[in-house]
Design a protein around this motif. Structure first.
Motif, PDB file in Angstrom:
ATOM      1  N   LEU A  13      21.856 -55.299 -64.066  1.00 39.29           N
ATOM      2  CA  LEU A  13      22.384 -55.953 -65.265  1.00 39.29           C
ATOM      3  C   LEU A  13      23.233 -57.185 -64.972  1.00 39.29           C
ATOM      4  O   LEU A  13      23.060 -58.221 -65.625  1.00 39.29           O
ATOM      5  CB  LEU A  13      23.160 -54.937 -66.111  1.00 39.29           C
ATOM      6  N   ILE A  16      20.943 -59.998 -64.002  1.00 44.78           N
ATOM      7  CA  ILE A  16      20.183 -60.431 -65.182  1.00 44.78           C
ATOM      8  C   ILE A  16      21.037 -61.354 -66.039  1.00 44.78           C
ATOM      9  O   ILE A  16      20.586 -62.416 -66.480  1.00 44.78           O
ATOM     10  CB  ILE A  16      19.694 -59.210 -65.989  1.00 44.78           C
ATOM     11  N   THR A  20      20.386 -65.188 -67.157  1.00 44.11           N
ATOM     12  CA  THR A  20      20.223 -65.586 -68.559  1.00 44.11           C
ATOM     13  C   THR A  20      21.316 -66.566 -68.976  1.00 44.11           C
ATOM     14  O   THR A  20      21.053 -67.482 -69.758  1.00 44.11           O
ATOM     15  CB  THR A  20      20.166 -64.377 -69.515  1.00 44.11           C
ATOM     16  N   PRO A  41      20.410 -64.173 -75.090  1.00 45.20           N
ATOM     17  CA  PRO A  41      20.374 -62.813 -74.545  1.00 45.20           C
ATOM     18  C   PRO A  41      21.783 -62.258 -74.368  1.00 45.20           C
ATOM     19  O   PRO A  41      22.705 -62.998 -74.012  1.00 45.20           O
ATOM     20  CB  PRO A  41      19.697 -62.991 -73.191  1.00 45.20           C
ATOM     21  N   GLU A  45      21.676 -56.206 -75.423  1.00 44.37           N
ATOM     22  CA  GLU A  45      20.223 -56.336 -75.561  1.00 44.37           C
ATOM     23  C   GLU A  45      19.504 -55.879 -74.295  1.00 44.37           C
ATOM     24  O   GLU A  45      18.545 -55.107 -74.352  1.00 44.37           O
ATOM     25  CB  GLU A  45      19.860 -57.787 -75.866  1.00 44.37           C
ATOM     26  N   PHE A  46      19.973 -56.365 -73.142  1.00 47.66           N
ATOM     27  CA  PHE A  46      19.296 -56.005 -71.900  1.00 47.66           C
ATOM     28  C   PHE A  46      19.582 -54.576 -71.475  1.00 47.66           C
ATOM     29  O   PHE A  46      18.712 -53.914 -70.902  1.00 47.66           O
ATOM     30  CB  PHE A  46      19.581 -57.013 -70.790  1.00 47.66           C
ATOM     31  N   ALA A  55      12.313 -53.894 -69.891  1.00 38.96           N
ATOM     32  CA  ALA A  55      12.865 -55.025 -69.134  1.00 38.96           C
ATOM     33  C   ALA A  55      12.328 -54.972 -67.708  1.00 38.96           C
ATOM     34  O   ALA A  55      12.249 -53.901 -67.095  1.00 38.96           O
ATOM     35  CB  ALA A  55      14.387 -54.976 -69.127  1.00 38.96           C
ATOM     36  N   VAL A  67      13.762 -62.489 -64.905  1.00 35.23           N
ATOM     37  CA  VAL A  67      13.813 -61.371 -65.851  1.00 35.23           C
ATOM     38  C   VAL A  67      12.933 -61.699 -67.043  1.00 35.23           C
ATOM     39  O   VAL A  67      12.733 -62.870 -67.383  1.00 35.23           O
ATOM     40  CB  VAL A  67      15.268 -61.085 -66.293  1.00 35.23           C
ATOM     41  N   LYS A  69      11.083 -59.414 -70.771  1.00 33.44           N
ATOM     42  CA  LYS A  69      10.795 -58.165 -71.471  1.00 33.44           C
ATOM     43  C   LYS A  69       9.313 -58.151 -71.826  1.00 33.44           C
ATOM     44  O   LYS A  69       8.749 -59.175 -72.211  1.00 33.44           O
ATOM     45  CB  LYS A  69      11.640 -58.036 -72.735  1.00 33.44           C
ATOM     46  N   ARG A  97      12.036 -63.379 -73.502  1.00 36.10           N
ATOM     47  CA  ARG A  97      13.244 -63.620 -72.690  1.00 36.10           C
ATOM     48  C   ARG A  97      12.934 -63.915 -71.230  1.00 36.10           C
ATOM     49  O   ARG A  97      13.615 -63.454 -70.319  1.00 36.10           O
ATOM     50  CB  ARG A  97      14.198 -62.432 -72.793  1.00 36.10           C
TER      51      ARG A  97
END
Length: 172
Positions: A13, A16, A20, A41, A45-46, A55, A67, A69, A97
């Protein structure tokens, strides 16, 4: 260097979000309204996407480098297109994304990530894959069309500046 795509994990995370956040800043520098304001993002959400198993991360040089989705549809925003979808599929997969680490941008990693997601979708017996991007995002449009997606028309996402160019790839 080994490059591959796998499902994202909660331990990914922070990486990511770094990627983003870089993408949001890059899009802003390109004068794109995409992912700006409250439409970018988020951690929630992630986290939700990871928990739902939708993801994916691109691993490059043993690090999270991209990354995206991959979600099975239908999706409401894709129902109303100013244009026309090819075929008569009632289910399809959408890719959302998509972004890669800004420190290593320009090495074909977005193309690799999208390619891998196409393979994953096909392995799940989906032959209709859809993706969208803002009209200003010429870089993503180039990557999308290079992979064989065709422009089908415009859709409207339920967000500010939500008009998007919609693309489709039909596999056999």
């Amino acid at each position: 260097m080994m490059t591959y795509t796998r499902k994202a994990r909660l331990s990914d995370l922070d990486a990511i979000l770094k990627i983003t956040d870089q993408a949001v800043a890059f899009l802003a520098s390109q004068d794109s309204p995409q992912w700006q304001g409250n439409d970018g993002p988020t951690r929630a959400e992630f986290e939700s996407a990871i928990n739902a198993g939708v993801a994916y991360v691109l691993i490059y040089d043993k690090q999270v480098a991209g990354v995206a989705k991959l979600i099975s549809g239908p999706e409401a925003a894709y129902d109303n297109i100013d244009g026309q979808w090819d075929g008569d599929a009632t289910t399809y997969m959408t890719i959302h994304r998509v972004t890669v680490d800004g420190e290593i941008r320009g090495q074909g990693l977005a193309q690799q990530l999208l390619h891998d997601l196409i393979v994953i979708a096909r392995e799940r017996n989906f032959t209709d894959i859809r993706i969208d991007t803002h009209a200003v995002n010429a870089i993503m449009q180039h990557v999308i069309t290079k992979l064989g997606f065709t422009y089908q028309g415009m859709i409207m996402l339920p967000i500010a500046n939500g008009e998007r160019k919609a693309y489709q790839l039909i596999l056999d």
